[in-house]
Design a protein around this motif. Structure first.
Motif, mmCIF file in Angstrom:
data_model
loop_
_atom_site.group_PDB
_atom_site.id
_atom_site.type_symbol
_atom_site.label_atom_id
_atom_site.label_comp_id
_atom_site.label_asym_id
_atom_site.label_seq_id
_atom_site.Cartn_x
_atom_site.Cartn_y
_atom_site.Cartn_z
ATOM 1 N N PHE A 250 -53.632 13.986 -1.851
ATOM 2 C CA PHE A 250 -53.924 12.831 -1.135
ATOM 3 C C PHE A 250 -54.234 11.706 -2.156
ATOM 4 O O PHE A 250 -55.409 11.054 -1.942
ATOM 5 C CB PHE A 250 -55.105 12.941 -0.034
ATOM 6 C CG PHE A 250 -54.729 14.061 1.009
ATOM 7 C CD1 PHE A 250 -53.242 14.470 1.328
ATOM 8 C CD2 PHE A 250 -55.588 14.514 1.560
ATOM 9 C CE1 PHE A 250 -53.185 15.457 2.127
ATOM 10 C CE2 PHE A 250 -55.447 15.588 2.505
ATOM 11 C CZ PHE A 250 -54.034 16.150 2.798
ATOM 12 N N PHE B 176 -48.811 9.351 0.462
ATOM 13 C CA PHE B 176 -48.615 10.832 0.798
ATOM 14 C C PHE B 176 -47.013 11.273 0.392
ATOM 15 O O PHE B 176 -46.464 10.493 0.408
ATOM 16 C CB PHE B 176 -48.606 11.223 2.166
ATOM 17 C CG PHE B 176 -50.022 10.828 2.660
ATOM 18 C CD1 PHE B 176 -51.069 11.627 2.490
ATOM 19 C CD2 PHE B 176 -50.526 9.967 3.745
ATOM 20 C CE1 PHE B 176 -52.338 11.534 3.108
ATOM 21 C CE2 PHE B 176 -51.340 9.823 4.249
ATOM 22 C CZ PHE B 176 -52.299 10.579 3.918
ATOM 23 N N THR B 177 -47.167 12.547 -0.212
ATOM 24 C CA THR B 177 -45.789 13.190 -0.517
ATOM 25 C C THR B 177 -45.526 13.871 0.859
ATOM 26 O O THR B 177 -46.247 13.965 1.657
ATOM 27 C CB THR B 177 -45.781 14.168 -1.591
ATOM 28 O OG1 THR B 177 -46.855 15.257 -1.129
ATOM 29 C CG2 THR B 177 -46.380 13.679 -2.940
ATOM 30 N N ASP B 178 -44.298 14.238 1.009
ATOM 31 C CA ASP B 178 -43.714 14.779 2.135
ATOM 32 C C ASP B 178 -44.556 16.126 2.566
ATOM 33 O O ASP B 178 -44.958 15.986 3.719
ATOM 34 C CB ASP B 178 -42.415 15.059 2.248
ATOM 35 C CG ASP B 178 -41.439 13.901 2.063
ATOM 36 O OD1 ASP B 178 -41.868 12.850 2.607
ATOM 37 O OD2 ASP B 178 -40.140 14.073 1.752
ATOM 38 N N HIS C 38 -51.813 16.591 5.980
ATOM 39 C CA HIS C 38 -52.497 15.651 6.623
ATOM 40 C C HIS C 38 -52.460 15.587 8.138
ATOM 41 O O HIS C 38 -53.341 15.663 8.733
ATOM 42 C CB HIS C 38 -52.372 14.427 6.136
ATOM 43 C CG HIS C 38 -53.187 13.135 6.276
ATOM 44 N ND1 HIS C 38 -53.205 12.430 7.388
ATOM 45 C CD2 HIS C 38 -54.631 12.887 5.956
ATOM 46 C CE1 HIS C 38 -54.092 11.464 7.446
ATOM 47 N NE2 HIS C 38 -55.269 11.935 6.532
ATOM 48 N N ARG C 39 -51.138 15.879 8.606
ATOM 49 C CA ARG C 39 -51.204 15.857 10.093
ATOM 50 C C ARG C 39 -51.883 17.184 10.693
ATOM 51 O O ARG C 39 -52.496 17.045 11.654
ATOM 52 C CB ARG C 39 -49.633 16.072 10.456
ATOM 53 C CG ARG C 39 -49.045 14.732 10.364
ATOM 54 C CD ARG C 39 -47.635 14.789 11.261
ATOM 55 N NE ARG C 39 -46.696 15.732 10.639
ATOM 56 C CZ ARG C 39 -45.665 15.415 9.820
ATOM 57 N NH1 ARG C 39 -45.836 14.210 9.383
ATOM 58 N NH2 ARG C 39 -44.997 16.419 9.467
ATOM 59 N N GLU D 204 -47.854 16.644 1.781
ATOM 60 C CA GLU D 204 -49.171 16.254 1.834
ATOM 61 C C GLU D 204 -49.103 15.559 3.448
ATOM 62 O O GLU D 204 -50.138 15.661 3.812
ATOM 63 C CB GLU D 204 -49.526 15.076 1.055
ATOM 64 C CG GLU D 204 -49.783 15.649 -0.562
ATOM 65 C CD GLU D 204 -50.168 14.683 -1.658
ATOM 66 O OE1 GLU D 204 -50.540 15.261 -2.557
ATOM 67 O OE2 GLU D 204 -50.033 13.582 -1.311
ATOM 68 N N ARG D 205 -48.054 14.857 3.692
ATOM 69 C CA ARG D 205 -47.924 14.252 5.049
ATOM 70 C C ARG D 205 -48.063 15.320 6.147
ATOM 71 O O ARG D 205 -48.933 15.081 7.019
ATOM 72 C CB ARG D 205 -46.837 13.484 5.364
ATOM 73 C CG ARG D 205 -46.732 12.696 6.479
ATOM 74 C CD ARG D 205 -45.663 11.743 6.583
ATOM 75 N NE ARG D 205 -45.700 10.584 5.450
ATOM 76 C CZ ARG D 205 -45.021 10.539 4.269
ATOM 77 N NH1 ARG D 205 -44.127 11.516 3.956
ATOM 78 N NH2 ARG D 205 -45.294 9.559 3.514
#
Length: 230
Positions: free
Chosen positions: A186, A105-107, A113-114, A109-110
């Motif tokens: 992702f 994950f990039t920051d 994703h959360r 994307e993280r």
């Protein structure tokens, strides 16, 4: 569930989460991806609305192992004489022999994703893979469907190119969100995804059927422009 006509022989089925595609060669059906594990009944209903039956499905081509693309494959494999296909590097994950590696994950994307974590997807039941694909293989539908290895989103991601009708199934290497054509998110290997995106952008394509978002019209020009801007 909704059905979008792209061409007379090609429809996109929009599922509760994600989407998949149905190609109809005079009643011999090929499915590209299968949605999440609970999508089987919706796909069967979509076929019914299209005037087709589940036992007319001949092939299910899985672009990669993620649960929103191969989740219902095991159910669909039991509909009749269905050949399940995936790249050689995805097959062990789809069969359930090994776990699939998580994305890097990039920051940004993280955080995304959360946010999506509130909508956890059901795991994909293990599914047999009858034919392990390689780059350059040709699948018998649409006048000859060419397999293009697109590593990056996952190690064994593939796209499928139909040169005759000018159709490209991109899997998650390409997304089309808010009118913007871009690489998918992702990814296991972001640099690899960009290389694969650039490879697809060199194809002569009329319409691109993406893993997430609306099909891309005038896709050759749109992909080339997006690749040039990366």
């Amino acid at each position: 569930m909704d059905i979008v006509a792209i061409r007379p022989e090609l429809h996109m089925v929009v599922l509760e989460f994600g989407q998949m595609y149905v190609w109809d060669d005079a009643g011999a059906l090929t499915l590209v991806d299968t949605g999440v594990a609970t999508s089987g009944p919706d796909i069967a209903e979509a076929l019914r609305r299209l005037g087709r039956r589940t036992d007319e499905v001949r092939q299910a081509v899985l672009t990669h192992f993620h649960e929103d693309h191969c989740g219902a494959a095991a159910e669909i494999a039991g509909w009749g004489e269905v050949t399940v296909m995936a790249h050689r590097r995805e097959a062990p994950v789809i069969r359930g022999d090994v776990p699939g590696p998580p994305p890097a994950f990039t920051d940004e994307e993280r955080a995304l994703h959360r946010h999506l974590g509130a909508h956890l997807l059901p795991p994909a039941p293990p599914c047999r893979v009858d034919r392990e694909l390689e780059d350059g293989d040709v699948i018998g539908f649409g006048g000859g469907a060419h397999v293009i290895a697109t590593p990056g989103h996952t190690d064994g991601s593939i796209a499928v190119h139909l040169p005759g009708p000018g159709v490209l199934f991109t899997g998650d290497t390409v997304a089309h969100v808010g009118g913007r054509v871009m690489p998918g998110v992702f990814n296991l290997d972001q640099a690899g995804t960009l290389r694969s995106f650039a490879r697809l952008a060199r194809l002569d394509v009329e319409v691109a059927c993406v893993g997430h978002g609306e099909p891309i019209p005038d896709a050759g020009a749109a992909l080339a422009a997006a690749a040039a801007a990366l």
